[in-house]
Design an enzyme around this catalytic site. Structure first.
Site, mmCIF file in Angstrom:
data_model
loop_
_atom_site.group_PDB
_atom_site.id
_atom_site.type_symbol
_atom_site.label_atom_id
_atom_site.label_comp_id
_atom_site.label_asym_id
_atom_site.label_seq_id
_atom_site.Cartn_x
_atom_site.Cartn_y
_atom_site.Cartn_z
ATOM 1 N N GLU A 101 0.840 -1.200 0.000
ATOM 2 C CA GLU A 101 0.000 0.000 0.000
ATOM 3 C C GLU A 101 0.878 1.253 0.000
ATOM 4 O OE1 GLU A 101 -2.394 1.505 -0.841
ATOM 5 O OE2 GLU A 101 -4.052 1.444 0.590
ATOM 6 N N ASP A 102 0.360 2.325 -0.586
ATOM 7 C CA ASP A 102 1.117 3.580 -0.574
ATOM 8 C C ASP A 102 1.069 4.246 0.797
ATOM 9 O OD1 ASP A 102 -1.595 4.103 -0.847
ATOM 10 O OD2 ASP A 102 -1.374 5.631 -2.387
ATOM 11 N N ASP A 105 -3.844 5.561 6.372
ATOM 12 C CA ASP A 105 -4.332 6.781 7.009
ATOM 13 C C ASP A 105 -5.293 6.340 8.123
ATOM 14 O OD1 ASP A 105 -4.824 9.927 6.104
ATOM 15 O OD2 ASP A 105 -6.681 8.986 6.725
ATOM 16 N N PHE A 154 -1.839 15.976 4.588
ATOM 17 C CA PHE A 154 -2.110 15.431 3.260
ATOM 18 C C PHE A 154 -0.862 15.510 2.386
ATOM 19 C CE2 PHE A 154 -3.817 15.583 -1.091
ATOM 20 C CZ PHE A 154 -4.524 14.387 -1.072
ATOM 21 N N ARG A 167 0.534 12.516 -9.113
ATOM 22 C CA ARG A 167 1.130 11.185 -8.920
ATOM 23 C C ARG A 167 2.541 11.111 -9.500
ATOM 24 N NH1 ARG A 167 -3.083 7.710 -7.339
ATOM 25 N NH2 ARG A 167 -5.110 8.112 -8.259
#
Ligand code: IMP
Ligand code: MG
Length: 177
Positions: A101-102, A105, A154, A167
């Site tokens: 996963e990136d 959160d 963020f 991205r």
């Protein structure tokens, strides 16, 4: 130097070089744990595509990779519900699975993925995430491999987006308040 994406400004936060150095170390760690297991990497699209590609190349042992697609983010906040867009295509039964996963959160997306994958009877499941926001996390699962713990802000770049843009930034960049 700041970059503008849509209506917001971002500044470099984790550099391309720092990212690569950390991923190389994760690759070494995964080699110690998985080099004899032919693990199945399962990367979560879209955000993790770049991290998965680099991590996979640092994992110099027999292994396979597959992709699933889940979506929970709208704008700069979790929408609170997870949409499954592409599910598991490859057999997971009996495999040693490493979910890639990136960013974790709230943990909502990963909790859903873990629940779905457990039903497919893997031999083992671990999670590797490039970024982890401990202050936002509400899940009750363990993440064994973490690239960087970051504050609850963020971020975009290196695969992560703000409404699909950003991205392609090489560094991970943080929102300028
Ligand atoms: P969670 O379900 O709240 O853990 O969020 C996980 C997903 O939301 C990640 O896979 C990302 O795609 C997206 N996400 C969470 N935080 C950020 C961020 O700071 N920037 C961009 N995307 C994010
Ligand atoms: Mg993601």
């Amino acid at each position: 130097m700041q970059v503008q994406v849509h209506d917001k400004f971002f500044r470099p936060f984790i550099t391309e070089q720092q990212i690569q150095t950390r991923i190389a170390a994760l690759g070494t760690q995964l080699a110690q744990d998985y080099s004899q297991k032919n693990p199945l990497f399962v990367a979560i699209l879209n955000g993790a595509f770049m991290f998965a590609a680099d991590l996979f190349r640092y994992c110099d042992f027999p292994s396979e990779i597959s992709f699933i697609k889940y979506k929970s983010y709208q704008n700069t906040k979790s929408s609170g519900e997870v949409n499954k867009l592409i599910g598991f295509s490859q057999s997971v039964k009996g495999r040693d699975v490493i979910i890639v996963e990136d960013i974790i959160d709230s943990g909502l997306t990963m909790a859903e993925v873990l629940q779905d994958i457990q039903q497919l009877q893997p031999n083992s499941v671990e999670v590797v995430t490039l970024l982890f926001k401990p202050d936002a996390f509400q899940g009750d699962f363990e993440t064994k491999y973490i690239g960087f713990e970051i504050p609850n802000q963020f971020v975009i770049g290196y695969g992560l987006d703000y409404n699909e843009q950003g991205r392609n930034l090489r560094d991970i960049c943080v929102l300028v308040p």
